[in-house]
Design a protein around this motif. Structure first.
Motif, PDB file in Angstrom:
ATOM      1  N   GLU A   1       0.839  -1.197   0.000  1.00 29.82           N
ATOM      2  CA  GLU A   1       0.000   0.000   0.000  1.00 29.82           C
ATOM      3  C   GLU A   1       0.874   1.248   0.000  1.00 29.82           C
ATOM      4  O   GLU A   1       1.922   1.286   0.646  1.00 29.82           O
ATOM      5  CB  GLU A   1      -0.897   0.027   1.241  1.00 29.82           C
ATOM      6  CG  GLU A   1      -1.836   1.215   1.287  1.00 29.82           C
ATOM      7  CD  GLU A   1      -2.776   1.192   2.480  1.00 29.82           C
ATOM      8  OE1 GLU A   1      -3.794   1.908   2.426  1.00 29.82           O
ATOM      9  OE2 GLU A   1      -2.500   0.470   3.467  1.00 29.82           O
ATOM     10  N   VAL A   2       0.424   2.254  -0.738  1.00 28.69           N
ATOM     11  CA  VAL A   2       1.103   3.542  -0.774  1.00 28.69           C
ATOM     12  C   VAL A   2       0.079   4.664  -0.632  1.00 28.69           C
ATOM     13  O   VAL A   2      -1.113   4.476  -0.899  1.00 28.69           O
ATOM     14  CB  VAL A   2       1.912   3.767  -2.078  1.00 28.69           C
ATOM     15  CG1 VAL A   2       2.874   2.620  -2.342  1.00 28.69           C
ATOM     16  CG2 VAL A   2       1.020   4.012  -3.270  1.00 28.69           C
ATOM     17  N   PHE A   3       0.580   5.826  -0.230  1.00 28.82           N
ATOM     18  CA  PHE A   3      -0.178   7.061  -0.329  1.00 28.82           C
ATOM     19  C   PHE A   3       0.397   7.785  -1.526  1.00 28.82           C
ATOM     20  O   PHE A   3       1.574   8.147  -1.542  1.00 28.82           O
ATOM     21  CB  PHE A   3      -0.047   7.898   0.944  1.00 28.82           C
ATOM     22  CG  PHE A   3      -0.854   9.162   0.902  1.00 28.82           C
ATOM     23  CD1 PHE A   3      -2.241   9.113   0.854  1.00 28.82           C
ATOM     24  CD2 PHE A   3      -0.230  10.396   0.906  1.00 28.82           C
ATOM     25  CE1 PHE A   3      -2.995  10.276   0.815  1.00 28.82           C
ATOM     26  CE2 PHE A   3      -0.968  11.567   0.876  1.00 28.82           C
ATOM     27  CZ  PHE A   3      -2.355  11.496   0.824  1.00 28.82           C
ATOM     28  N   ASP A   4      -0.413   7.966  -2.560  1.00 29.63           N
ATOM     29  CA  ASP A   4       0.031   8.499  -3.843  1.00 29.63           C
ATOM     30  C   ASP A   4      -0.419   9.949  -3.993  1.00 29.63           C
ATOM     31  O   ASP A   4      -1.565  10.278  -3.678  1.00 29.63           O
ATOM     32  CB  ASP A   4      -0.556   7.635  -4.967  1.00 29.63           C
ATOM     33  CG  ASP A   4       0.161   7.854  -6.267  1.00 29.63           C
ATOM     34  OD1 ASP A   4       1.332   7.460  -6.363  1.00 29.63           O
ATOM     35  OD2 ASP A   4      -0.445   8.431  -7.198  1.00 29.63           O
ATOM     36  N   VAL A   5       0.471  10.811  -4.480  1.00 33.13           N
ATOM     37  CA  VAL A   5       0.205  12.248  -4.548  1.00 33.13           C
ATOM     38  C   VAL A   5       0.493  12.786  -5.942  1.00 33.13           C
ATOM     39  O   VAL A   5       1.501  12.450  -6.558  1.00 33.13           O
ATOM     40  CB  VAL A   5       1.077  13.001  -3.511  1.00 33.13           C
ATOM     41  CG1 VAL A   5       0.990  14.508  -3.685  1.00 33.13           C
ATOM     42  CG2 VAL A   5       0.684  12.599  -2.097  1.00 33.13           C
ATOM     43  N   ALA A   6      -0.410  13.660  -6.411  1.00 32.54           N
ATOM     44  CA  ALA A   6      -0.225  14.404  -7.660  1.00 32.54           C
ATOM     45  C   ALA A   6      -0.358  15.892  -7.345  1.00 32.54           C
ATOM     46  O   ALA A   6      -1.277  16.297  -6.635  1.00 32.54           O
ATOM     47  CB  ALA A   6      -1.266  13.990  -8.684  1.00 32.54           C
ATOM     48  N   VAL A   7       0.569  16.700  -7.887  1.00 29.87           N
ATOM     49  CA  VAL A   7       0.582  18.151  -7.671  1.00 29.87           C
ATOM     50  C   VAL A   7       0.454  18.831  -9.028  1.00 29.87           C
ATOM     51  O   VAL A   7       1.244  18.568  -9.937  1.00 29.87           O
ATOM     52  CB  VAL A   7       1.888  18.620  -6.988  1.00 29.87           C
ATOM     53  CG1 VAL A   7       1.902  20.139  -6.817  1.00 29.87           C
ATOM     54  CG2 VAL A   7       2.097  17.916  -5.659  1.00 29.87           C
ATOM     55  N   ASP A   8      -0.525  19.718  -9.165  1.00 24.97           N
ATOM     56  CA  ASP A   8      -0.755  20.431 -10.421  1.00 24.97           C
ATOM     57  C   ASP A   8       0.333  21.483 -10.631  1.00 24.97           C
ATOM     58  O   ASP A   8       0.478  22.410  -9.837  1.00 24.97           O
ATOM     59  CB  ASP A   8      -2.134  21.084 -10.402  1.00 24.97           C
ATOM     60  CG  ASP A   8      -2.571  21.582 -11.773  1.00 24.97           C
ATOM     61  OD1 ASP A   8      -1.722  21.647 -12.697  1.00 24.97           O
ATOM     62  OD2 ASP A   8      -3.765  21.909 -11.919  1.00 24.97           O
ATOM     63  N   LEU A   9       1.097  21.328 -11.719  1.00 23.77           N
ATOM     64  CA  LEU A   9       2.170  22.263 -12.055  1.00 23.77           C
ATOM     65  C   LEU A   9       1.829  23.128 -13.260  1.00 23.77           C
ATOM     66  O   LEU A   9       2.673  23.888 -13.739  1.00 23.77           O
ATOM     67  CB  LEU A   9       3.472  21.498 -12.343  1.00 23.77           C
ATOM     68  CG  LEU A   9       4.014  20.640 -11.214  1.00 23.77           C
ATOM     69  CD1 LEU A   9       5.303  19.951 -11.649  1.00 23.77           C
ATOM     70  CD2 LEU A   9       4.222  21.449  -9.956  1.00 23.77           C
ATOM     71  N   ARG A  10       0.614  23.031 -13.754  1.00 25.58           N
ATOM     72  CA  ARG A  10       0.204  23.791 -14.945  1.00 25.58           C
ATOM     73  C   ARG A  10      -0.105  25.228 -14.513  1.00 25.58           C
ATOM     74  O   ARG A  10      -1.127  25.493 -13.906  1.00 25.58           O
ATOM     75  CB  ARG A  10      -1.000  23.132 -15.601  1.00 25.58           C
ATOM     76  CG  ARG A  10      -0.725  21.669 -15.990  1.00 25.58           C
ATOM     77  CD  ARG A  10      -1.974  20.938 -16.344  1.00 25.58           C
ATOM     78  NE  ARG A  10      -2.903  20.973 -15.204  1.00 25.58           N
ATOM     79  CZ  ARG A  10      -4.170  20.606 -15.274  1.00 25.58           C
ATOM     80  NH1 ARG A  10      -4.670  20.144 -16.404  1.00 25.58           N
ATOM     81  NH2 ARG A  10      -4.951  20.678 -14.204  1.00 25.58           N
TER      82      ARG A  10
END
Length: 186
Positions: A78-87
């Motif tokens: 299991e992981v905690f997955d993160v996406a950060v908006d760079l647009r």
């Protein structure tokens, strides 16, 4: 499969239909038609697989040229997955979204091009697999520091001392430094 918008609408949580019985399970992990019907398409050119031990944090990685969209999933652990908006022109620029992905929930996350990506391993080990829309280009790779105070990502760790990092992740740049460069590309 159910494709659900997160609080950053372009990042999608994907919940495949899992058919299981006493023998095990079957699930479809990619379906171009389902993605097209959900309003977006992706052509994948590279698959990656990493294995990491508990408390490993990988990220926040992105490429300034040749940005990669990623369809990510966990096949063990299991992981905690993160996406950060760079647009830079996006209304959600500088915002992040996080989801728990595991071998048990079978969820996947679509991280579009123009986002930084990272994950923290919660289980003893985790196998993390992802499909990419462009090839890895080391000369364009950048890293934002995982604990950047502007982003303020809630990783769910009791102590930063427990986190295992690569050297490039340890010395990642600030979001402010990255934002200056991002204006040229996104």
């Amino acid at each position: 499969m159910d494709i659900i918008s997160t609080r950053i609408p372009d990042v999608k949580l994907i919940k495949p239909k899992v058919f299981g019985d006493e023998r095990g399970f079957f699930m479809e992990t990619w379906n171009q038609r389902a993605f097209n019907e959900a309003g977006f398409s992706a052509a994948f050119v590279q698959d990656n697989h990493s294995r990491s031990v508990k408390n490993t944090l990988r990220g926040l990685h992105y490429q300034i040229k040749k940005p990669q969209g990623k369809l990510v999933r966990v096949t063990r652990g299991e992981v905690f997955d993160v996406a950060v908006d760079l647009r830079a022109k996006s209304p959600t620029f500088g915002q992040w979204v996080g989801e728990y992905l595991s071998e048990h929930n079978c969820h996947m996350l679509w991280v579009p091009p123009g986002f930084a990506h990272g994950f923290l391993v919660i289980s003893e080990t985790a196998d993390f697999q992802y499909k990419c829309t462009d090839f890895y280009a080391q000369e364009y790779e950048r890293t934002i520091h995982w604990a950047d105070p502007i982003l303020n990502i809630e990783w769910g760790m009791d102590s930063a001392n427990k986190i295992l990092l690569s050297e490039k992740d340890r010395i990642g740049q600030s979001f402010g430094q990255a934002a200056t460069e991002l204006n040229e590309y996104y």
